[in-house]
Write an enzyme that holds these catalytic residues in place. Structure first.
Site, PDB file in Angstrom:
ATOM      1  CG  ASP A   4      -2.259   0.860   1.141  1.00 52.24           C
ATOM      2  OD1 ASP A   4      -3.077   0.671   1.560  1.00 52.24           O
ATOM      3  OD2 ASP A   4      -2.067   1.708  -0.033  1.00 52.24           O
ATOM      4  CD1 TRP A   5       1.488   6.752   0.226  1.00 55.17           C
ATOM      5  CD2 TRP A   5       0.367   6.918  -1.715  1.00 55.17           C
ATOM      6  NE1 TRP A   5       1.708   7.806  -0.755  1.00 55.17           N
ATOM      7  CE2 TRP A   5       1.301   8.132  -1.808  1.00 55.17           C
ATOM      8  CE3 TRP A   5      -0.440   6.783  -2.960  1.00 55.17           C
ATOM      9  CZ2 TRP A   5       1.324   9.165  -2.580  1.00 55.17           C
ATOM     10  CZ3 TRP A   5      -0.332   7.892  -3.816  1.00 55.17           C
ATOM     11  CH2 TRP A   5       0.374   9.029  -3.578  1.00 55.17           C
TER      12      TRP A   5
END
Ligand code: GLC
Length: 743
Positions: free
Chosen positions: A284-285
């Site tokens: 994820d980011w």
């Protein structure tokens, strides 16, 4: 000379990826032929994903020249880049790299692209798997036409805590329903399969147990037994993997002390080991770099080591892989075989998407234009949205409203709202103000004119000012019926939107009280991305519709339900608490040693002394304009052996005056287990439509496979003994019968 040798090399690459001794190579062979040509830096480049500059969905890192890195083959993918123009521009840069490996373009296509659909939690309330598959299919058609290859969806996190704003993205609290929905959404996004230009790579996220964040606070820690992980949180991911999802995305949370991003148990042992997952895992980011914050590694160098060995193949936005992986390999700390495995997984998807043959195959301007304003999609979105609206109350049959002869006052901060109908994870377009149908516009469309419509905003969404009340009360006094539209603004649920107080915001419930005091019949519509608390309204207002965030066609869909052109049929995918103090609250709970016998039982039992134990509205609950009566259950047998199948039948009758759709739900309780079992578990459901007076026998066939659970040894097995079969129109109001099942 250099140009010629470069040209020859490129030709060799392309030909070598296509044929071997005249035989067309398999994709795996073609992947290997490219891999052999790659330098270590080029391999690391494929594991690197940057945000484009179109939108930001995480903390912004502005550094370096992304375009130069693309030209140097130091980037494998980008996110938040859309339209064929932008993606073509960046793809052309990738084609200038030595090996011309195409970029993958990823995007959060969560509930639509140009046509925005109801939020996933609302769609889950439809319990209509075909609807959810179709909604994802349309989103894929529209987004792939705009140059997108890959959606970071479906989000399949089970969530039992409505303080967590991301409940809006998922399918609610139940693993059985959540697993079916996960598979449907994967099939919708991927359609006829990767390689079709209307197919998106799907992405099961967030792996795993992100919805169990302590306190419902986004990004917070998760700690649970491995048995609970298998029993509740993994099933939808397993279903997505079995449905052929192309990718997984890991989650921000730590799980039992190890961040998901480097969690070998999750990503290597379970996903790539037991489940034999052949796609790739994107972080994820920034989650690779965030392991430093978790305190699991001391710097991004160690983060890169931990994440790659832990099974994360692509690093979204943290730059840890870009900055450290080559060095880690040269220092012998990361085996090149792990790098190669990650690169192979990514290249394989690029081949499957047909991007090596034609990097611009998703950059078709005519196709993009043809899908930019698809009227048929809008019509489908309207029809779907109506099926997600939950009728929570209809005392005295206030609903449906008459289409003529009455003056209707529309009051509340959402009546003329536009953007707030789309909810989180939607896209802002220049034509939103004319394209999104507000409630006001929807009712006006339905009635044909605004002649009999009155309006007052009454209050704002968030602030507590009552300055608009007097006008609202005056407007209500001139009407025959009042329709109020209240709820959460589009940015009050979603990522990083946890709320400690999930009551109706601001002065909205005070406004409802003021309008209710006029004595006019009041209908309340609640727009939200999560279960909210609105006890006074629920106890005092005669009619309530939960209208979620319904997307582009919201106003038309609500009007279809308000005026009876669609009889509401949706059922809650999450329990609605009476207050935050009840959270987590979910229907498939354990019994405890001292279960409360009733909502008022306080005799040394597991209960609150200041609140009834039950939820305000239970999982699976939803009314209709008609009434459905359930007969008693009849069973094919009451004593069975392991190879037997049980047939449970119930007669359902439409005893009202409207045709309507009912979702008949089957729950089972295992009365005694080697580990304790929930008081009930959803094991089946059937959607039926009955005319007034019509009856139908609904049949469920049950086998021992429906009785399986994860025992102390984590074996997915069943155990003989007594079971309770329950069937009803929600998880609370059920008919029951007991059976015995022996080995
Ligand atoms: C966000 C979200 C994730 C999303 C990703 C890219 O932080 O957690 O769901 O897909 O970043 O936007």
């Amino acid at each position: 000379m250099r140009r010629l040798s470069c040209f020859l090399l490129i030709t060799v690459v392309q030909l070598s990826t296509m044929f071997c001794f005249g035989q067309r190579k398999t994709i795996d062979q073609r992947v290997d032929s490219v891999l052999k040509l790659m330098t270590l830096e080029e391999k690391v480049g494929q594991l690197n994903q940057y945000n484009g500059d179109w939108a930001y969905t995480g903390p912004i890192t502005k550094d370096g020249d992304k375009q130069a890195q693309i030209r140097n083959g130091q980037l494998g993918s980008m996110l938040n880049v859309i339209t064929v123009e932008h993606t073509r521009q960046l793809q052309e840069m990738a084609m200038q790299s030595r090996l011309k490996i195409p970029l993958l373009f990823g995007q959060d296509i969560i509930h639509g692209f140009r046509t925005i659909f109801p939020i996933p939690l609302a769609e889950a309330a439809s319990w209509d798997l075909a609807l959810m598959e179709r909604s994802a299919r349309i989103a894929a058609i529209e987004a792939s036409a705009a140059g997108v290859h890959w959606t970071f969806a479906p989000m399949v996190d089970i969530a039992r805590d409505p303080r967590w704003g991301r409940v809006m993205e998922g399918a609610g609290e139940d693993p059985y329903l959540g697993s079916l929905i996960a598979a449907a959404r994967v099939k919708g996004f991927q359609g006829r399969g990767l390689g079709n230009t209307d197919a998106l790579m799907a992405c099961a996220k967030h792996f795993a147990a992100y919805g169990a964040a302590v306190g419902g606070r986004d990004y917070n820690s998760v700690d649970m037994s491995e048995r609970q992980l298998w029993e509740t949180y993994l099933p939808p991911f397993k279903a997505a993997a079995e449905a052929g999802v192309a990718t997984f995305m890991n989650s921000f949370n730590d799980l039992n002390g190890i961040p998901a991003t480097s969690n070998k148990l999750l990503q290597r042992d379970i996903l790539k080991g037991q489940w034999k997952f052949k796609g790739f895992v994107v972080s994820d980011w920034g989650s690779v770099g965030e392991m430093v914050n978790h305190g699991n590694v001391k710097d991004n160098y160690e983060a890169a080591l931990a994440a790659l060995t832990g099974g994360s193949d692509m690093d979204m936005e943290s730059r840890s892989y870009r900055d450290h992986l080559a060095k880690l390999v040269r220092e012998g700390k990361v085996k090149i075989s792990l790098i190669d495995d990650a690169v192979r997984r990514i290249l394989k998807k690029k081949f499957e998407m047909g991007l090596f043959e034609d990097p611009y195959r998703f950059c078709n301007k005519e196709r993009q234009d043809s899908q930019w304003n698809n009227a048929a999609h809008l019509r489908e979105s309207r029809s779907m949205a109506a099926k997600t609206i939950v009728l929570l109350k209809n005392q005295g049959q206030v609903l449906p409203l008459p289409k003529q002869g009455k003056t209707i006052a529309l009051i509340g901060p959402f009546v003329k709202a536009v953007r707030d109908n789309l909810g989180f994870w939607s896209y802002q377009w220049p034509d939103d103000s004319t394209r999104i149908v507000s409630l006001w516009q929807g009712v006006q469309n339905k009635l044909g004119s605004a002649d009999k419509m009155l309006y007052a905003k009454g209050c704002e969404i968030r602030d507590t000012s009552r300055s608009g009340f007097a006008e609202a009360v005056e407007v209500a006094s001139r009407a025959d019926i009042v329709v109020m539209n209240v709820g959460e603004a589009h940015d009050m649920s979603g990522e990083a939107k946890s709320r400690s107080n999930i009551h109706l915001p601001g002065a909205q419930e005070e406004l409802i009280k003021a309008i209710q005091a006029t004595g006019k019949p009041v209908v309340v519509l609640i727009n939200a991305g999560r279960p909210l608390v609105f006890n006074w309204t629920a106890d005092n207002v005669p009619a309530i519709l939960y209208t979620w965030w319904l997307g582009t066609e919201a106003g038309n869909a609500i009007a279809d339900v308000l005026f009876g052109d669609y009889n509401p049929s949706a059922k809650l995918p999450m329990s609605f608490p009476r207050t935050e103090g009840q959270i987590p609250i979910y229907y498939n709970h354990y019994n405890s040693g001292r279960p409360a016998k009733t909502d008022s039982d306080l005799n040394y039992v597991s209960a609150y002394i200041d609140l009834p134990n039950s939820p305000k509205f239970p999982f699976g609950f939803g009314l209709s304009y008609t009434q459905f009566e359930y007969g008693d259950i009849s069973l094919s047998k009451t004593s069975l052996r392991s190879t037997d199948k049980l047939v449970a039948r119930v007669t359902v009758r439409n005893s009202g005056s409207f045709s309507g759709e009912e979702t008949v739900q089957l729950y089972i309780r295992d009365m005694v287990g080697s580990v304790i079992r929930p008081v009930k578990e959803l094991k089946g459901f059937k959607k039926i439509t009955l005319k007034p007076g019509e009856s139908r026998v609904i049949e469920f066939t049950i086998s021992v496979n429906d009785l399986r659970f994860y025992n102390e040894k984590l074996a997915n097995d069943w155990e003989p003994g007594e079971f309770e079969i329950m069937i009803g129109g929600n998880s609370r109001d059920v008919k029951k019968m007991k059976i015995n099942w022996a080995r």
